[in-house]
Design a protein around this motif. Sequence first.
Motif, PDB file in Angstrom:
ATOM      1  N   GLN A  33      -0.537   2.110  -0.547  1.00 26.01           N
ATOM      2  CA  GLN A  33      -1.936   1.790  -0.327  1.00 26.01           C
ATOM      3  C   GLN A  33      -2.196   1.623   1.164  1.00 26.01           C
ATOM      4  OE1 GLN A  33      -3.240  -2.034  -1.726  1.00 26.01           O
ATOM      5  NE2 GLN A  33      -1.251  -2.990  -1.364  1.00 26.01           N
ATOM      6  N   VAL A  34      -3.450   1.731   1.527  1.00 31.87           N
ATOM      7  CA  VAL A  34      -3.873   1.522   2.909  1.00 31.87           C
ATOM      8  C   VAL A  34      -4.558   0.158   2.968  1.00 31.87           C
ATOM      9  CG1 VAL A  34      -5.279   2.373   4.814  1.00 31.87           C
ATOM     10  CG2 VAL A  34      -4.154   3.991   3.276  1.00 31.87           C
ATOM     11  N   GLN A  35      -4.018  -0.725   3.773  1.00 33.05           N
ATOM     12  CA  GLN A  35      -4.545  -2.075   3.860  1.00 33.05           C
ATOM     13  C   GLN A  35      -5.629  -2.181   4.933  1.00 33.05           C
ATOM     14  OE1 GLN A  35      -0.899  -4.190   4.671  1.00 33.05           O
ATOM     15  NE2 GLN A  35      -0.403  -4.430   2.493  1.00 33.05           N
ATOM     16  N   GLN A  36      -6.402  -3.242   4.846  1.00 30.24           N
ATOM     17  CA  GLN A  36      -7.467  -3.467   5.812  1.00 30.24           C
ATOM     18  C   GLN A  36      -6.877  -3.903   7.158  1.00 30.24           C
ATOM     19  OE1 GLN A  36     -10.603  -6.026   4.393  1.00 30.24           O
ATOM     20  NE2 GLN A  36     -10.397  -5.318   2.274  1.00 30.24           N
ATOM     21  N   PRO A  37      -7.323  -3.282   8.263  1.00 31.13           N
ATOM     22  CA  PRO A  37      -6.794  -3.631   9.596  1.00 31.13           C
ATOM     23  C   PRO A  37      -7.491  -4.873  10.162  1.00 31.13           C
ATOM     24  CG  PRO A  37      -8.332  -1.831   9.796  1.00 31.13           C
ATOM     25  CD  PRO A  37      -8.259  -2.139   8.329  1.00 31.13           C
ATOM     26  N   ARG A  47      -0.097   4.586  10.305  1.00 31.86           N
ATOM     27  CA  ARG A  47       1.295   4.165  10.434  1.00 31.86           C
ATOM     28  C   ARG A  47       1.428   2.646  10.412  1.00 31.86           C
ATOM     29  NH1 ARG A  47       4.714   7.855  10.896  1.00 31.86           N
ATOM     30  NH2 ARG A  47       3.222   9.351  11.712  1.00 31.86           N
ATOM     31  N   SER A  48       0.400   1.957  10.878  1.00 25.12           N
ATOM     32  CA  SER A  48       0.469   0.497  10.944  1.00 25.12           C
ATOM     33  C   SER A  48       0.059  -0.174   9.645  1.00 25.12           C
ATOM     34  CB  SER A  48      -0.426  -0.017  12.082  1.00 25.12           C
ATOM     35  OG  SER A  48      -0.041   0.535  13.321  1.00 25.12           O
ATOM     36  N   TYR A  49      -0.835   0.445   8.896  1.00 24.95           N
ATOM     37  CA  TYR A  49      -1.419  -0.252   7.755  1.00 24.95           C
ATOM     38  C   TYR A  49      -1.221   0.455   6.425  1.00 24.95           C
ATOM     39  CZ  TYR A  49      -3.530  -3.497  10.984  1.00 24.95           C
ATOM     40  OH  TYR A  49      -3.707  -4.465  11.943  1.00 24.95           O
ATOM     41  N   THR A  50      -0.367   1.472   6.369  1.00 23.63           N
ATOM     42  CA  THR A  50      -0.012   2.085   5.100  1.00 23.63           C
ATOM     43  C   THR A  50       1.258   1.439   4.585  1.00 23.63           C
ATOM     44  OG1 THR A  50      -0.993   4.204   5.746  1.00 23.63           O
ATOM     45  CG2 THR A  50       0.558   4.227   3.909  1.00 23.63           C
ATOM     46  N   SER A  51       1.143   0.755   3.476  1.00 18.45           N
ATOM     47  CA  SER A  51       2.307   0.083   2.888  1.00 18.45           C
ATOM     48  C   SER A  51       2.830   0.909   1.722  1.00 18.45           C
ATOM     49  CB  SER A  51       1.938  -1.320   2.408  1.00 18.45           C
ATOM     50  OG  SER A  51       0.949  -1.269   1.409  1.00 18.45           O
ATOM     51  N   ILE A  52       4.123   1.091   1.684  1.00 14.38           N
ATOM     52  CA  ILE A  52       4.773   1.906   0.659  1.00 14.38           C
ATOM     53  C   ILE A  52       5.816   1.057  -0.030  1.00 14.38           C
ATOM     54  CG2 ILE A  52       6.111   3.986   0.193  1.00 14.38           C
ATOM     55  CD1 ILE A  52       4.942   5.143   2.788  1.00 14.38           C
ATOM     56  N   GLN A  53       5.734   0.990  -1.339  1.00  7.54           N
ATOM     57  CA  GLN A  53       6.704   0.220  -2.101  1.00  7.54           C
ATOM     58  C   GLN A  53       7.857   1.131  -2.496  1.00  7.54           C
ATOM     59  OE1 GLN A  53       5.095  -1.831  -5.459  1.00  7.54           O
ATOM     60  NE2 GLN A  53       7.098  -2.327  -6.333  1.00  7.54           N
ATOM     61  N   PRO A  54       9.069   0.802  -2.107  1.00  7.60           N
ATOM     62  CA  PRO A  54      10.212   1.665  -2.434  1.00  7.60           C
ATOM     63  C   PRO A  54      10.377   1.827  -3.940  1.00  7.60           C
ATOM     64  CG  PRO A  54      10.809   0.004  -0.804  1.00  7.60           C
ATOM     65  CD  PRO A  54       9.472  -0.379  -1.336  1.00  7.60           C
ATOM     66  N   GLN A  55      10.704   3.059  -4.355  1.00 10.62           N
ATOM     67  CA  GLN A  55      10.956   3.303  -5.768  1.00 10.62           C
ATOM     68  C   GLN A  55      12.366   2.887  -6.133  1.00 10.62           C
ATOM     69  OE1 GLN A  55       9.488   7.558  -5.750  1.00 10.62           O
ATOM     70  NE2 GLN A  55       8.570   6.844  -7.654  1.00 10.62           N
ATOM     71  N   VAL A  56      12.461   2.276  -7.302  1.00 13.31           N
ATOM     72  CA  VAL A  56      13.768   1.811  -7.765  1.00 13.31           C
ATOM     73  C   VAL A  56      14.514   2.964  -8.431  1.00 13.31           C
ATOM     74  CG1 VAL A  56      14.938   0.174  -9.265  1.00 13.31           C
ATOM     75  CG2 VAL A  56      12.815  -0.478  -8.136  1.00 13.31           C
ATOM     76  N   ARG A 115       3.044  11.820   7.510  1.00 17.39           N
ATOM     77  CA  ARG A 115       4.286  11.472   6.819  1.00 17.39           C
ATOM     78  C   ARG A 115       4.748  10.085   7.235  1.00 17.39           C
ATOM     79  NH1 ARG A 115       7.649  14.849   4.250  1.00 17.39           N
ATOM     80  NH2 ARG A 115       6.990  17.010   3.922  1.00 17.39           N
ATOM     81  N   GLN A 116       5.120   9.328   6.222  1.00 14.98           N
ATOM     82  CA  GLN A 116       5.731   8.021   6.467  1.00 14.98           C
ATOM     83  C   GLN A 116       6.627   7.687   5.287  1.00 14.98           C
ATOM     84  OE1 GLN A 116       3.512   4.970   8.465  1.00 14.98           O
ATOM     85  NE2 GLN A 116       4.179   3.410   7.002  1.00 14.98           N
ATOM     86  N   ASP A 117       7.909   7.546   5.557  1.00 13.42           N
ATOM     87  CA  ASP A 117       8.914   7.334   4.516  1.00 13.42           C
ATOM     88  C   ASP A 117       8.796   8.459   3.481  1.00 13.42           C
ATOM     89  OD1 ASP A 117       9.665   5.076   5.905  1.00 13.42           O
ATOM     90  OD2 ASP A 117       8.404   3.731   4.705  1.00 13.42           O
TER      91      ASP A 117
END
Length: 542
Positions: free
Chosen positions: A365-369, A533-542, A449-451
């Motif tokens: 998701q993209v979080q609020q800056p 790059r600063s505000y895109t959070s990515i949850q790692p897949q298990v 691209r990020q992760d």
Amino acid sequence: MERIQANLWPEETIPAGEGIRHSVRRWWPAIVGLIVVWGVPIWHLSTDWSLSDQYSYGWVVPLLMLYLVRLRLTDAPAPSLGWKEDRKRAAITLGALIFLYFPLIVIRVANPDWRPLGYVIAGQAIVITWIGVYLAAGWRVAWHFSIPLLFFLVAVPWPRPIDAPVMHYLMEKNAGIAIEGLLWDGIAAMRRGNLVVLPTGTVGVDEACSGIYSLQGTLMLSIFLGEMYRLGATRRLVLLLGGVGVALATNAIRTYWLAAVAATQGLEAVEGWHDSAGYTILAANFCALWLATVGLTRLPSRKWLVTGDLSERIYRHSGDDTRRWFVPTGRWFAALTAVVVVGFVFSAWWFARGEAHAEAPLSWQVQQPTSYPGFATKRMSDKVAMTLRHDAGWTGSWKGSHGERVQAWYLRWAPGKNSPQLASMHDPRTCLSGLGLEMQAELSPWEFRQDALALPVKTFRFRDGTETVHVYYALLDDRPSKKMERRYDNTVFSRLELAWEGVRNRGQRLVEIGVWGNLSEEDARKEVEKFLRSYTSIQPQV
């Protein structure tokens, strides 16, 4: 082949009038078959009819089509027995079209937002019905009912590559005509995109993501009235073009009226007149078209050689008069119903299987800056929110590194049968133009691209007054990280690939970022990449 044909469409005859009006018991397989045939396109198109105000009139089109068929029954020609070879080819074609329901249902479940598929499914229903009429009564009767059957196509939404630019062009002209009226009336006004800018404010923001609602409805009404009054081809064309002119004129009057109310009574007064003005122009369109139709019927008629020769040729080569309708057996309609039912059952199993074996989609998701200078959230208008119907998201603005204004939208639609259509309703080429920005060019796309995330980004350059605006737009369906390289687009191959892989009800995420200021495209893109790059959070897949 003759034996097979005899079993499927036996030469058991009944009087035409009795077969149509009184022998429901004998004709019930045909009635059930027609319900199934037309139920499939109605099922496919119902989503667009429900979600889009432009095509909400589609719900009444099947009823109007039945009315036109009823009118044609009153003067239907005598049935005629066609040549056996023609009937064989028609029966084979009918069987092939019935079998096609199976793959089309599977493809539709995977692609509920694919508008061109609507023309395929609607066309299939039209051709199946037409062939059925031909086998039952011959060429004359089939030709006689062609126009009522083709009338259903007015309910099929236009493909978006056609719909969006046409609506954008017409809305610009609509605003321009309204402004000319305001200036003539001594009210200061100017056009910015599709908006009317007044000293008291701006009119039209809430309709930025819509079109001219009455245009398609007026076109439908023009075609309906032309058939109901049995106008000639030239008069129907005149009525159709007149309908376009009436729709544009009444919308321009509506825009002028609302702008005049805003200029004299304030923007708050517009809300009270908005809906009533819309209903008024619909009524005005109907009255104008009906009067035009009545006027056209009173003009002296002329028989054109082309259509006259064609009709005579069909009547001459349609076979011998039988005065009988051939009763279809229930085997055709049993096969039709079986194919449709199997298609739905297989689709449910196929896509449930695909979902059970599919990997969990990448969660991002993209979080609020909130730490950026001047950041403030923006409230989306209620009408736009009701149109998009997103499940989560935000919109806000801030000051960039060079002091430029930046505004971003992040919207998410949870997995569901309507999520692809809802996400595709927001397109910067339509919506931002409706907000007063002038599109200048579509630039080269790129990929962020990020992760594990690979986000395809489209780039547009707009003009907002004296400022240049670079807009970056990305729409991505929920998918596992290993499929990030796969590009599902609107090509036929990509659409078929979704059905083959058992993918449906994809959740959607939309990111749109606008950078105001006379920056180069490179500097604006760097600003966007820095933010993502600063505000895109990515949850790692298990």
